[in-house]
Enzyme design. Structure first.
Site, PDB file in Angstrom:
ATOM      1  N   PRO A   2       6.554  -9.380   9.356  1.00  0.00           N
ATOM      2  CA  PRO A   2       7.317  -8.330  10.028  1.00  0.00           C
ATOM      3  C   PRO A   2       7.797  -7.266   9.042  1.00  0.00           C
ATOM      4  O   PRO A   2       8.495  -7.569   8.082  1.00  0.00           O
ATOM      5  CB  PRO A   2       8.514  -9.075  10.627  1.00  0.00           C
ATOM      6  CG  PRO A   2       8.370 -10.501  10.235  1.00  0.00           C
ATOM      7  CD  PRO A   2       7.284 -10.629   9.247  1.00  0.00           C
ATOM      8  N   GLU A   3       7.394  -6.058   9.293  1.00  0.00           N
ATOM      9  CA  GLU A   3       7.959  -4.938   8.548  1.00  0.00           C
ATOM     10  C   GLU A   3       8.656  -4.041   9.559  1.00  0.00           C
ATOM     11  O   GLU A   3       8.868  -4.447  10.695  1.00  0.00           O
ATOM     12  CB  GLU A   3       6.851  -4.186   7.799  1.00  0.00           C
ATOM     13  CG  GLU A   3       6.205  -5.063   6.733  1.00  0.00           C
ATOM     14  CD  GLU A   3       5.238  -4.306   5.851  1.00  0.00           C
ATOM     15  OE1 GLU A   3       5.407  -3.088   5.700  1.00  0.00           O
ATOM     16  OE2 GLU A   3       4.311  -4.934   5.326  1.00  0.00           O
ATOM     17  N   HIS A  92       9.979 -25.527  12.503  1.00  0.00           N
ATOM     18  CA  HIS A  92      10.622 -24.524  11.651  1.00  0.00           C
ATOM     19  C   HIS A  92      11.588 -23.623  12.417  1.00  0.00           C
ATOM     20  O   HIS A  92      11.783 -22.469  12.044  1.00  0.00           O
ATOM     21  CB  HIS A  92       9.587 -23.656  10.935  1.00  0.00           C
ATOM     22  CG  HIS A  92       8.584 -24.434  10.143  1.00  0.00           C
ATOM     23  ND1 HIS A  92       8.942 -25.249   9.084  1.00  0.00           N
ATOM     24  CD2 HIS A  92       7.250 -24.564  10.265  1.00  0.00           C
ATOM     25  CE1 HIS A  92       7.857 -25.824   8.585  1.00  0.00           C
ATOM     26  NE2 HIS A  92       6.822 -25.424   9.294  1.00  0.00           N
ATOM     27  N   ARG A 112       8.240 -20.195   5.989  1.00  0.00           N
ATOM     28  CA  ARG A 112       8.394 -20.023   4.540  1.00  0.00           C
ATOM     29  C   ARG A 112       9.834 -19.786   4.106  1.00  0.00           C
ATOM     30  O   ARG A 112      10.135 -19.790   2.927  1.00  0.00           O
ATOM     31  CB  ARG A 112       7.510 -18.882   4.062  1.00  0.00           C
ATOM     32  CG  ARG A 112       6.075 -19.335   3.972  1.00  0.00           C
ATOM     33  CD  ARG A 112       5.144 -18.217   3.626  1.00  0.00           C
ATOM     34  NE  ARG A 112       3.967 -18.344   4.469  1.00  0.00           N
ATOM     35  CZ  ARG A 112       2.903 -17.577   4.385  1.00  0.00           C
ATOM     36  NH1 ARG A 112       2.862 -16.611   3.526  1.00  0.00           N
ATOM     37  NH2 ARG A 112       1.891 -17.770   5.181  1.00  0.00           N
ATOM     38  N   ARG A 147      12.714  10.422 -10.084  1.00  0.00           N
ATOM     39  CA  ARG A 147      12.726   9.565 -11.259  1.00  0.00           C
ATOM     40  C   ARG A 147      11.304   9.151 -11.637  1.00  0.00           C
ATOM     41  O   ARG A 147      10.381   9.278 -10.852  1.00  0.00           O
ATOM     42  CB  ARG A 147      13.609   8.352 -11.015  1.00  0.00           C
ATOM     43  CG  ARG A 147      13.391   7.734  -9.659  1.00  0.00           C
ATOM     44  CD  ARG A 147      14.436   6.682  -9.340  1.00  0.00           C
ATOM     45  NE  ARG A 147      15.672   7.208  -8.831  1.00  0.00           N
ATOM     46  CZ  ARG A 147      16.847   6.973  -9.402  1.00  0.00           C
ATOM     47  NH1 ARG A 147      16.921   6.239 -10.490  1.00  0.00           N
ATOM     48  NH2 ARG A 147      17.945   7.455  -8.891  1.00  0.00           N
TER      49      ARG A 147
END
Length: 266
Positions: A2-3, A92, A112, A147
């Site tokens: 998931p982003e 899980h 995870r 930067r």
DNA sequence: CCCGGAACCTGAAGGC
DNA sequence: TGCCTTCAGGTTCCGG
């Protein structure tokens, strides 16, 4: 994994069904996954109402009334879904929240365990995240790039700009035709604008595809989404660039697989 | 300030 | 078939 697009999709799915709902019970199966001050998540949450569901970067936030909040980060393998209270509990599953008068449970699974949940008794305004990748304006974006840091590394740093993960960084840099290792402050004004537009484009079109493919991409299970078919470089090992036909290369950047076209991205 | 690398964690995938 | 290794990556921390 998931982003931003997938979290946005989840937020849109949860809002109509959870906003206004009152929390009944809270079941924490894995204590270290749910960070919470004493005495317990249940004590802090039971009886509170979900006032608003928000997203900032990859973080999902449930604002509670009269006070309090739950923030969720799904990490790599986290899933958040609404299920009937009687549904089998998947492996899980670390957290379940039920709601008054509704046969619904919000369930979080994360094999995870790179993700985490935070429960706060009071809403906090502080954030360690940079501006959201879809909300940032061009002048602020330009400022961030002043930067010398490598551009891909910068895009992945959530404290600078929030929501871009490994795959979308590759896709946006490809679309903007910028090499991932370019120092950010070496980008021309035109390149900065191209990158700004590419980020917006890549993220919103993934949201348009309901971000669904991302999860399926990692773990195909027969219900393939469509978005991963739109990736032009990310994870396209041994494929060719759709623009120039040259080979797509892979190199490690901060221990992450980075895919790019060495001919088109300079 | 910036970089590289390791650690966390499990499941998928590939080698033998 | 099954064991073993490798890879995947968001985040954090550590050393250079």
């Amino acid at each position: 994994m998931p982003e931003l697009p997938e979290i946005e999709t989840i937020a849109r799915g949860l809002r109509p069904r959870l906003e206004g709902a009152t929390i009944a019970t809270v079941n924490v199966r894995r204590r270290d996954y749910v960070r919470c001050p004493p005495p317990s998540a249940s004590a802090h949450l039971a009886g509170k109402r979900v006032r608003k569901i928000r997203r900032h970067g990859k973080r999902l936030q449930l604002d509670l009334a009269p006070d309090g909040e739950i923030t969720v980060h799904l990490g790599m393998s986290g899933r958040l879904g609404l299920e009937a209270s009687s549904a089998t509990i998947a492996k899980h599953t670390h957290l379940r929240i039920s709601f008054r008068g509704r046969n619904l449970e919000l369930r979080l699974t994360d094999p995870r365990r790179f993700g985490h949940v935070r429960v706060r008794p009071h809403r906090s305004s502080e954030s360690d995240l940079g501006p959201d990748a879809l909300a940032i304006r061009l002048p602020a974006f330009r400022q961030l790039l002043s930067r010398p840091r490598q551009i891909k590394s910068l895009l992945l740093d959530q404290t600078f700009i929030a929501g871009i993960g490994n795959m979308y960084a590759d896709e946006a840099l490809y679309e903007a035709r910028i090499h991932p290792l370019r120092p950010a402050n070496s980008l021309t004004q035109k390149e900065i604008e191209r990158l700004y537009n590419a980020i917006e484009n890549v993220l919103s079109s993934a949201i348009g595809n309901k971000g669904a493919s991302i999860e399926n991409y990692i773990r195909p299970d027969g219900t393939l989404g469509t978005a991963h078919f739109q990736f032009r470089v990310a994870h396209q090992r041994n494929k060719t660039c759709p623009v120039c036909g040259g080979p797509i290369e892979r190199m490690p950047v901060r221990n992450r697989g980075t895919y790019f076209c060495p001919a088109c991205q300079t």
